[in-house]
Design an enzyme around this catalytic site. Structure first.
Site, PDB file in Angstrom:
ATOM      1  N   GLU A   1      -2.985   7.548  -4.406  1.00 42.87           N
ATOM      2  CA  GLU A   1      -3.014   6.297  -3.645  1.00 42.87           C
ATOM      3  C   GLU A   1      -2.960   5.113  -4.596  1.00 42.87           C
ATOM      4  OE1 GLU A   1      -5.766   4.880  -0.031  1.00 42.87           O
ATOM      5  OE2 GLU A   1      -6.808   4.791  -1.955  1.00 42.87           O
TER       6      GLU A   1
ATOM      7  N   TYR B   1       0.865  -1.193   0.000  1.00 48.94           N
ATOM      8  CA  TYR B   1       0.000   0.000   0.000  1.00 48.94           C
ATOM      9  C   TYR B   1       0.891   1.230   0.000  1.00 48.94           C
ATOM     10  CZ  TYR B   1      -3.183   3.666   1.565  1.00 48.94           C
ATOM     11  OH  TYR B   1      -3.905   4.830   1.651  1.00 48.94           O
TER      12      TYR B   1
END
Length: 373
Positions: free
Chosen positions: A182, A101
């Site tokens: 992101e 992530y």
């Protein structure tokens, strides 16, 4: 301005961030053509500006062109959390060896930029932070110094090959005036390539004058419909629709609804000078949301007078007909011309409308009605 995944990946490509090969389709036939051109198994991904696509069935594997056409037909038109998929991304299937992530965002609490990176990707970041807070590295970013990708990757336990991608994500953040960049998951493939398997980008609309960009694509979602009417609307995940005048009052109303035991379905600020038509437009948008089980209208009359709000409610309910009778509407009016506004609503005698004099009382009633009590 939130981007669709395919738009985010177009920006990724410009900034040297590796992504799977793919293209956008707006019909099953287009999906078949793209899959045939790619010549490999593909994934059909609903293009909606919300999360939870996989759990909702909006991401489907397809081993070949015929399957791509079939799966695209299933996904196109699908509604996910109030967002309808008018397009799909047909993308080469990529098998991850490891999932990570990575995100850069504007941290409003500290007034600075923040990097968040983890060696555990592929799940909601809120779930990860709650389950294992130590697994998520949070590092402030000096906008002058920038990002040291090697340092950030090492701290988070990512391979050294991820360092360059992290630096390119920061370059995108700065170069495109983004509020959020992101990737979840950022993957390492079996042949040690780092690839952005998904992508979310939010651009700062206040900086749009610095960039030549195509107009935002309208999808027919509630947020797009509200934007077309000039409304400040954000879709949330609850069951109590909320309308107020002024961002501060609306935010307070969301908190009071939550304290009453219900989840708000939206944020909708009709503004300080809104008239009857704006009120009618806002109510029409909220009652179009199938998740809404009750509506709370909380207005403190100032420039927006309470009689104008009441007239807007009556006008909207007349236009909506039976749809306006389907769900209860709790109204709290206070301030400028409140008595006149309450009289207008009383005289209308609409079966869906309940008037409550206090914000707490109105929120409690709206919460009970949403729960079916």
């Amino acid at each position: 301005m939130d981007l669709f995944e395919y738009q985010a990946k177009e920006l990724f490509g410009r900034h040297g961030i590796p992504v799977p090969m793919g293209d956008v389709a707006r019909s099953p036939e287009e999906a078949r053509v793209i899959a045939d051109e790619l010549g490999v198994p593909v994934v059909i991904k609903a293009q909606v500006k919300t999360g939870g696509r996989g759990k909702a069935g909006g991401i489907r594997p397809a081993p070949g062109p015929a399957a791509a056409e079939e799966e695209a037909a299933r996904v196109l038109g699908m509604e996910i959390k109030g967002h309808v998929a008018h397009a799909v991304l047909v993308e080469a299937a990529t098998v991850p060896f490891e999932e990570y992530y990575a995100a850069f965002l504007v941290d409003r609490a500290s007034g600075s930029f923040l990097a968040m990176v983890s060696a555990q990707g592929g799940m909601e970041i809120e779930e990860l932070a709650a389950r294992d807070p130590g697994a998520l590295v949070r590092m402030p970013v000096d906008p002058v110094r920038g990002v040291d990708g090697e340092e950030l990757a090492a701290k988070a336990g990512l391979p050294a090959a991820a360092a360059a991608v992290l630096e390119r994500m920061w370059d995108l953040m700065v170069g495109e005036d983004a509020l959020l960049v992101e990737v979840n998951p950022l993957i390492c493939t079996t042949d040690q390539r780092i690839v952005a398997l998904d992508g979310k980008v939010t651009l700062d609309g206040n900086a749009a004058f610095r960039h030549e960009r195509e107009p935002a694509e309208l999808t027919g979602s509630l947020e797009d419909r509200a934007r077309a009417k000039g409304l400040n609307y954000v879709k949330l995940n609850g069951s109590v629709g909320v309308i107020g005048n002024g961002a501060g009052l609306v935010m307070s109303t969301l908190d009071v609804v939550a304290a009453a035991g219900a989840d708000p379905a939206n944020f909708l600020d009709i503004g300080g000078g809104a008239g009857a038509q704006v009120m009618a437009d806002g109510l029409e948008i909220i009652l179009s949301d199938p998740d809404v089980r009750s509506v709370l209208v909380n207005v403190f009359g100032g420039i927006t007078t309470c009689d104008a709000v009441a007239t807007g409610i009556v006008t909207a309910l007349e236009l909506l007909g039976e749809r306006g009778r389907a769900r209860p509407i709790v109204v709290r009016l206070d301030g400028n011309n409140a008595e006149i506004g309450r009289r207008i609503l009383s005289d209308a005698r609409h079966p869906a409308v309940r008037q409550i004099p206090t914000m707490d009382g109105a929120a409690e009633l709206a919460a009970r009605l949403a729960a079916g009590a």
